[in-house]
Design an enzyme around this catalytic site. Sequence first.
Site, PDB file in Angstrom:
ATOM      1  N   GLY A 177       0.830  -1.206   0.000  1.00 15.91           N
ATOM      2  CA  GLY A 177       0.000   0.000   0.000  1.00 15.91           C
ATOM      3  C   GLY A 177       0.856   1.245   0.000  1.00 15.91           C
ATOM      4  N   GLY A 179      -0.026   4.506   0.016  1.00 20.08           N
ATOM      5  CA  GLY A 179      -0.780   5.721   0.344  1.00 20.08           C
ATOM      6  C   GLY A 179       0.087   6.611   1.218  1.00 20.08           C
ATOM      7  N   HIS A 440      12.047  38.192   1.892  1.00 21.63           N
ATOM      8  CA  HIS A 440      12.956  37.662   0.875  1.00 21.63           C
ATOM      9  C   HIS A 440      14.303  37.347   1.502  1.00 21.63           C
ATOM     10  CE1 HIS A 440      14.879  37.049  -2.975  1.00 21.63           C
ATOM     11  NE2 HIS A 440      15.873  37.802  -2.547  1.00 21.63           N
TER      12      HIS A 440
HETATM   13  P1  NAI Z   1      -4.304   5.335   2.242  1.00 26.66           P
HETATM   14  O1  NAI Z   1      -5.753   5.214   1.951  1.00 26.66           O
HETATM   15  O2  NAI Z   1      -3.640   6.645   2.190  1.00 26.66           O
HETATM   16  O3  NAI Z   1      -3.496   4.398   1.236  1.00 26.66           O
HETATM   17  C1  NAI Z   1      -3.740   3.025   1.120  1.00 26.66           C
HETATM   18  C2  NAI Z   1      -3.062   2.547  -0.164  1.00 26.66           C
HETATM   19  O4  NAI Z   1      -3.087   1.144  -0.203  1.00 26.66           O
HETATM   20  C3  NAI Z   1      -3.743   3.055  -1.424  1.00 26.66           C
HETATM   21  O5  NAI Z   1      -2.749   3.550  -2.269  1.00 26.66           O
HETATM   22  C4  NAI Z   1      -4.403   1.798  -1.985  1.00 26.66           C
HETATM   23  O6  NAI Z   1      -4.527   1.816  -3.380  1.00 26.66           O
HETATM   24  C5  NAI Z   1      -3.439   0.723  -1.516  1.00 26.66           C
HETATM   25  N1  NAI Z   1      -3.992  -0.613  -1.361  1.00 26.66           N
HETATM   26  C6  NAI Z   1      -5.185  -0.966  -0.822  1.00 26.66           C
HETATM   27  N2  NAI Z   1      -5.301  -2.301  -0.782  1.00 26.66           N
HETATM   28  C7  NAI Z   1      -4.150  -2.826  -1.295  1.00 26.66           C
HETATM   29  C8  NAI Z   1      -3.645  -4.146  -1.517  1.00 26.66           C
HETATM   30  N3  NAI Z   1      -4.354  -5.213  -1.152  1.00 26.66           N
HETATM   31  N4  NAI Z   1      -2.415  -4.287  -2.074  1.00 26.66           N
HETATM   32  C9  NAI Z   1      -1.681  -3.190  -2.413  1.00 26.66           C
HETATM   33  N5  NAI Z   1      -2.117  -1.925  -2.235  1.00 26.66           N
HETATM   34  C10 NAI Z   1      -3.327  -1.748  -1.681  1.00 26.66           C
HETATM   35  O7  NAI Z   1      -4.117   4.613   3.657  1.00 26.66           O
HETATM   36  P2  NAI Z   1      -2.917   4.661   4.688  1.00 26.66           P
HETATM   37  O8  NAI Z   1      -1.648   5.005   4.034  1.00 26.66           O
HETATM   38  O9  NAI Z   1      -3.012   3.390   5.445  1.00 26.66           O
HETATM   39  O10 NAI Z   1      -3.327   5.860   5.625  1.00 26.66           O
HETATM   40  C11 NAI Z   1      -4.585   5.827   6.316  1.00 26.66           C
HETATM   41  C12 NAI Z   1      -5.056   7.235   6.590  1.00 26.66           C
HETATM   42  O11 NAI Z   1      -4.205   7.835   7.536  1.00 26.66           O
HETATM   43  C13 NAI Z   1      -5.052   8.101   5.360  1.00 26.66           C
HETATM   44  O12 NAI Z   1      -6.334   8.169   4.790  1.00 26.66           O
HETATM   45  C14 NAI Z   1      -4.621   9.435   5.871  1.00 26.66           C
HETATM   46  O13 NAI Z   1      -5.723  10.297   5.955  1.00 26.66           O
HETATM   47  C15 NAI Z   1      -4.071   9.205   7.251  1.00 26.66           C
HETATM   48  N6  NAI Z   1      -2.669   9.602   7.291  1.00 26.66           N
HETATM   49  C16 NAI Z   1      -2.347  10.893   7.084  1.00 26.66           C
HETATM   50  C17 NAI Z   1      -1.032  11.291   7.073  1.00 26.66           C
HETATM   51  C18 NAI Z   1      -0.701  12.706   6.845  1.00 26.66           C
HETATM   52  O14 NAI Z   1      -1.571  13.540   6.956  1.00 26.66           O
HETATM   53  N7  NAI Z   1       0.537  13.029   6.486  1.00 26.66           N
HETATM   54  C19 NAI Z   1       0.057  10.347   7.281  1.00 26.66           C
HETATM   55  C20 NAI Z   1      -0.397   9.012   7.470  1.00 26.66           C
HETATM   56  C21 NAI Z   1      -1.716   8.681   7.472  1.00 26.66           C
END
Ligand code: NAI
Length: 461
Positions: A177, A179, A440
């Site tokens: 994943g 994300g 600046h």
């Molecule tokens: P995410 O929803 O951002 O990403 C999950 C990823 O996994 C996606 O790219 C999806 O296509 C992929 N995926 C899903 N099932 C899969 C599979 N079986 N095999 C391979 N890829 C697969 O979720 P993530 O990274 O777990 O984060 C969760 C939440 O936490 C996010 O929605 C975000 O809002 C929050 N978060 C925010 C951060 C920030 O603001 N900087 C940092 C970390 C998390």
Amino acid sequence: MNTCDTVIIGSGPGGYVAAIRCSQLGQNVTLIEKNVIGGTCLNVGCVPSKALLQAGHTYQEILHAEKFGITASGTLDFEKTQVWKNTQVVQKLRSGVTQLLKKNKVNVVFGEAKFTSKSSLSVSFEGKTEDYTFKNLILALGSRPIEIKAAPFGKRIVDSTGLLNIPFLPKTLSVIGAGYIGSELAEAFAAFGTKVTLIEATPGILPGFNTKLSDLVKRNLTKLGVTILTDALVLSSKEDEDKVTLTYKKADQEQTLESDLVLVSVGRRPNTDLININASGIELDPKGFVKVNKKSQSSNPNIYAIGDITAGLALAHKASYEAKIVAEVISGHPSLIDYKAMPAVCYTTPEIATTGKSLEECLALGLKAVATDFPLAANSRAIAASKTEGFVRIISDEKTKLILGAQIAGVSASEIISVVTLAIETGLTLEDIALTIFPHPSVSEAIMDNTEAGLGYPIHI
Ligand code: NAI
């Protein structure tokens, strides 16, 4: 039976902010927490991941300081990095929040809460259970990582909490994943020297972001040595004493991949299934999120829900914003939630940040919007820092020049995005920013330069 006015469940950036603001507004507040104060963000999420990213970036800067005329060598003691992160960052902030709750006279109760009726709870702690009734309740339960059948959590297959607290540096790491969590932690561990493979089911990394932004991150991850497999689906896993073997499918071919550790970061699910919600009279949507109105009020009018258990991105600042509005609503103020400009940041290299609406969203809504890009390669502060990758894109109304949104990739994107968020919140136009004096040299000047370009009289491009 404990009789309470306002009860809040969960002490993350939703719950503790709600508790403090409710108390400031004159309410008698009880905050219930089953774990430690601070929730996911502070203890096992945003904050510790930023600390590890910072340490990884520092290490990389030491290793690559030649361009500044500096010959340096560095050795990493990952155990010390973890001790620093845990004591100087996480524990420090946790004790800060604990003090704030105390100063604001919030009654903190440790234990696990479960609904017993529409206006009562039981709270269990170390084998003892007490009952509570409430006039108003704010649910700030947060979320937890989604587990997949193909790679169930185990000793070497971990979620973000497990990876953030890993006591040793893995030689190899597979991340399922790409994300927010997957991309940030892939970068942090690759920066420490771990050989990382990122496996993503969709055609690109960071699917929520425009590819103009995510492609820059992809390029940098590759430069750092991360192998990126897109359109790849993990089918199964085998955990041994010293390694994990993943079987995945890409381009109709099954392949295997061995690594010391596997991080599963495929999204998070709301913790609404852990609290006997059926007794509460609250309606959930099919994904388990609490259905709320513009006051963040659930179908039980005395119960409000904020943060990750409501629909939308799981962002700490979204939870804190909702917390403050709900505190006002309960205190009788005519407040409503309005997500006019919700910033979102991924703390990769470069950082990528968005706020307001994208050009695509504006056009889909029938708005006559235009986008202007200004490259950081034309920004003197970015040049002086040798970090010129990226750009500032501002979306504005074609006729009125009202600022509608922004997308920024580059150094300090997480900081300067707030300039545009403020502009949207306060209804500023391109000209308002173009006529503002920016220091600046600064990266934020790229925002002023962008607005000048949007008005047709650019100086620096
Ligand atoms: P995410 O929803 O951002 O990403 C999950 C990823 O996994 C996606 O790219 C999806 O296509 C992929 N995926 C899903 N099932 C899969 C599979 N079986 N095999 C391979 N890829 C697969 O979720 P993530 O990274 O777990 O984060 C969760 C939440 O936490 C996010 O929605 C975000 O809002 C929050 N978060 C925010 C951060 C920030 O603001 N900087 C940092 C970390 C998390």
